[in-house]
Design a protein around this motif. Structure first.
Motif, PDB file in Angstrom:
ATOM      1  N   TRP A   4      16.039 -36.605  68.578  1.00  0.00           N
ATOM      2  CA  TRP A   4      17.142 -35.678  68.762  1.00  0.00           C
ATOM      3  C   TRP A   4      16.778 -34.328  68.159  1.00  0.00           C
ATOM      4  O   TRP A   4      15.821 -34.213  67.397  1.00  0.00           O
ATOM      5  N   ALA A   6      18.856 -30.860  66.391  1.00  0.00           N
ATOM      6  CA  ALA A   6      20.160 -30.436  65.881  1.00  0.00           C
ATOM      7  C   ALA A   6      19.998 -29.247  64.945  1.00  0.00           C
ATOM      8  O   ALA A   6      18.928 -29.041  64.360  1.00  0.00           O
ATOM      9  N   TYR A  10      25.030 -28.336  61.641  1.00  0.00           N
ATOM     10  CA  TYR A  10      25.689 -29.565  62.095  1.00  0.00           C
ATOM     11  C   TYR A  10      25.347 -30.730  61.175  1.00  0.00           C
ATOM     12  O   TYR A  10      26.227 -31.496  60.769  1.00  0.00           O
ATOM     13  N   HIS A  64      23.194 -44.268  65.716  1.00  0.00           N
ATOM     14  CA  HIS A  64      24.504 -43.694  66.034  1.00  0.00           C
ATOM     15  C   HIS A  64      24.854 -42.529  65.116  1.00  0.00           C
ATOM     16  O   HIS A  64      25.725 -41.722  65.447  1.00  0.00           O
ATOM     17  N   GLY A  67      25.264 -38.653  66.117  1.00  0.00           N
ATOM     18  CA  GLY A  67      26.406 -38.254  66.943  1.00  0.00           C
ATOM     19  C   GLY A  67      27.741 -38.624  66.344  1.00  0.00           C
ATOM     20  O   GLY A  67      28.736 -38.750  67.065  1.00  0.00           O
ATOM     21  N   SER A  68      27.797 -38.778  65.020  1.00  0.00           N
ATOM     22  CA  SER A  68      28.999 -39.335  64.391  1.00  0.00           C
ATOM     23  C   SER A  68      30.076 -38.315  64.066  1.00  0.00           C
ATOM     24  O   SER A  68      31.126 -38.675  63.548  1.00  0.00           O
ATOM     25  N   VAL A  72      29.849 -32.667  67.579  1.00  0.00           N
ATOM     26  CA  VAL A  72      28.569 -32.892  68.245  1.00  0.00           C
ATOM     27  C   VAL A  72      28.572 -32.239  69.628  1.00  0.00           C
ATOM     28  O   VAL A  72      29.576 -32.269  70.347  1.00  0.00           O
ATOM     29  N   GLN A  73      27.462 -31.656  69.986  1.00  0.00           N
ATOM     30  CA  GLN A  73      27.295 -31.036  71.311  1.00  0.00           C
ATOM     31  C   GLN A  73      26.078 -31.665  71.969  1.00  0.00           C
ATOM     32  O   GLN A  73      24.945 -31.366  71.600  1.00  0.00           O
ATOM     33  N   PRO A  74      26.277 -32.557  72.942  1.00  0.00           N
ATOM     34  CA  PRO A  74      25.143 -33.259  73.554  1.00  0.00           C
ATOM     35  C   PRO A  74      24.205 -32.305  74.291  1.00  0.00           C
ATOM     36  O   PRO A  74      24.627 -31.278  74.818  1.00  0.00           O
ATOM     37  N   ALA A 104      27.364 -32.548  78.513  1.00  0.00           N
ATOM     38  CA  ALA A 104      27.263 -33.991  78.764  1.00  0.00           C
ATOM     39  C   ALA A 104      27.253 -34.213  80.271  1.00  0.00           C
ATOM     40  O   ALA A 104      28.270 -34.567  80.870  1.00  0.00           O
ATOM     41  N   ASN A 137      35.532 -43.093  70.039  1.00  0.00           N
ATOM     42  CA  ASN A 137      35.023 -41.915  69.342  1.00  0.00           C
ATOM     43  C   ASN A 137      36.051 -41.360  68.369  1.00  0.00           C
ATOM     44  O   ASN A 137      35.721 -40.965  67.247  1.00  0.00           O
ATOM     45  N   TRP A 141      35.489 -40.811  64.445  1.00  0.00           N
ATOM     46  CA  TRP A 141      35.567 -39.484  63.827  1.00  0.00           C
ATOM     47  C   TRP A 141      36.656 -39.415  62.760  1.00  0.00           C
ATOM     48  O   TRP A 141      36.439 -38.868  61.686  1.00  0.00           O
TER      49      TRP A 141
END
Length: 251
Positions: A4, A6, A10, A64, A67-68, A72-74, A104, A137, A141
């Motif tokens: 990933w 980032a 973030y 995981h 993206g927790s 998060v911006q995929p 996404a 989600n 969160w």
């Protein structure tokens, strides 16, 4: 491998993923909350089975973790037509299957249960309550980050997930308490799954146990048949604990 990219800004928002730390503890609690809500008939899990890799538990919690957070911006390295099956079979063509993009773009990655998506498409309320869409989600969160885990009103998640616009209105009005409010509106026998240790349990006085046992009437007998699926004893015990918690609340 799992890779990933980032921004440091973030990463700084995330809880540390250290083993036995707060992230692991709260992540487990988030799954227990889901089990309770499913037992109460408030959420469902139609798309996929109960598996530690799907829940992000055990060794999968590190996969995981990135993206927790709700902010998060995929991003995407492949073109939209490249499927998960194509990836795992190594059939990606480096000449024309790669295309960097933000957002996404992929509607689905895994189809675990046959016809599950079709069943959901025919039922808007089921989409709204599907754990593997937005509710899972949100539970994650809110459990991990509280009010800091509330997605912004212009987040991509509201348009991407089915039922997102309804959830956006609930989150706008109730913040991290949106799931509680959904349950409250749906169930007259409301109990919160988000107030660990603060529920008002039914109290029973067993000081007179001798008197109870000597009652001439037929005793109350409760039978449990507990089956542990092969290789999934830990998940079964976690589910059983959630069920007993629900029984103690009288839900």
């Amino acid at each position: 491998g799992n890779m990933w990219t980032a921004k440091c800004s973030y990463i700084q928002k995330l809880l540390s993923p250290e083993k036995g730390g707060l992230y692991e503890k709260l992540k487990r609690e988030s799954i227990v909350k889901f089990f309770k809500l499913r037992l109460w008939g408030q959420l469902n899990s139609t798309l996929m089975e109960d598996r530690v890799d799907y829940f992000g538990l055990g060794r999968y919690q590190l996969e995981h973790w990135i993206g927790s957070h709700a902010s998060v911006q995929p991003c995407e390295l492949h073109k939209k037509n490249v499927t998960f099956e194509t990836m795992i079979l190594g059939m990606v063509n480096s000449a024309y299957d790669y295309e960097w993009s933000m957002g996404a773009p992929r509607e689905e990655v895994i189809s675990e249960i046959p016809n599950a998506r079709q069943k959901l498409e025919e039922n808007e309320d089921a989409q709204f309550r599907e754990y593997f869409y937005l509710p899972g989600n949100l539970i994650k969160w809110f459990s991990l980050y509280g009010k800091d885990g509330v997605p912004s009103q212009n987040s991509w998640v509201w348009n991407f997930f089915p039922g997102g616009h309804k959830w956006r209105n609930l989150v706008r009005d109730y913040g991290e308490n949106a799931l509680d409010e959904m349950v409250k509106q749906s169930s007259p026998g409301y109990h919160s799954a988000f107030t660990e240790g603060k529920e008002k349990n039914n109290n029973y006085d067993f000081d007179q146990d001798v008197e109870i046992l000597s009652d001439p009437n037929d005793p109350v007998v409760v039978f449990y048949q507990i089956s542990f699926p092969e290789g999934r004893k830990k998940e079964a015990i976690l589910t059983l604990k959630a069920q007993l918690d629900v029984l103690s609340l009288g839900q």
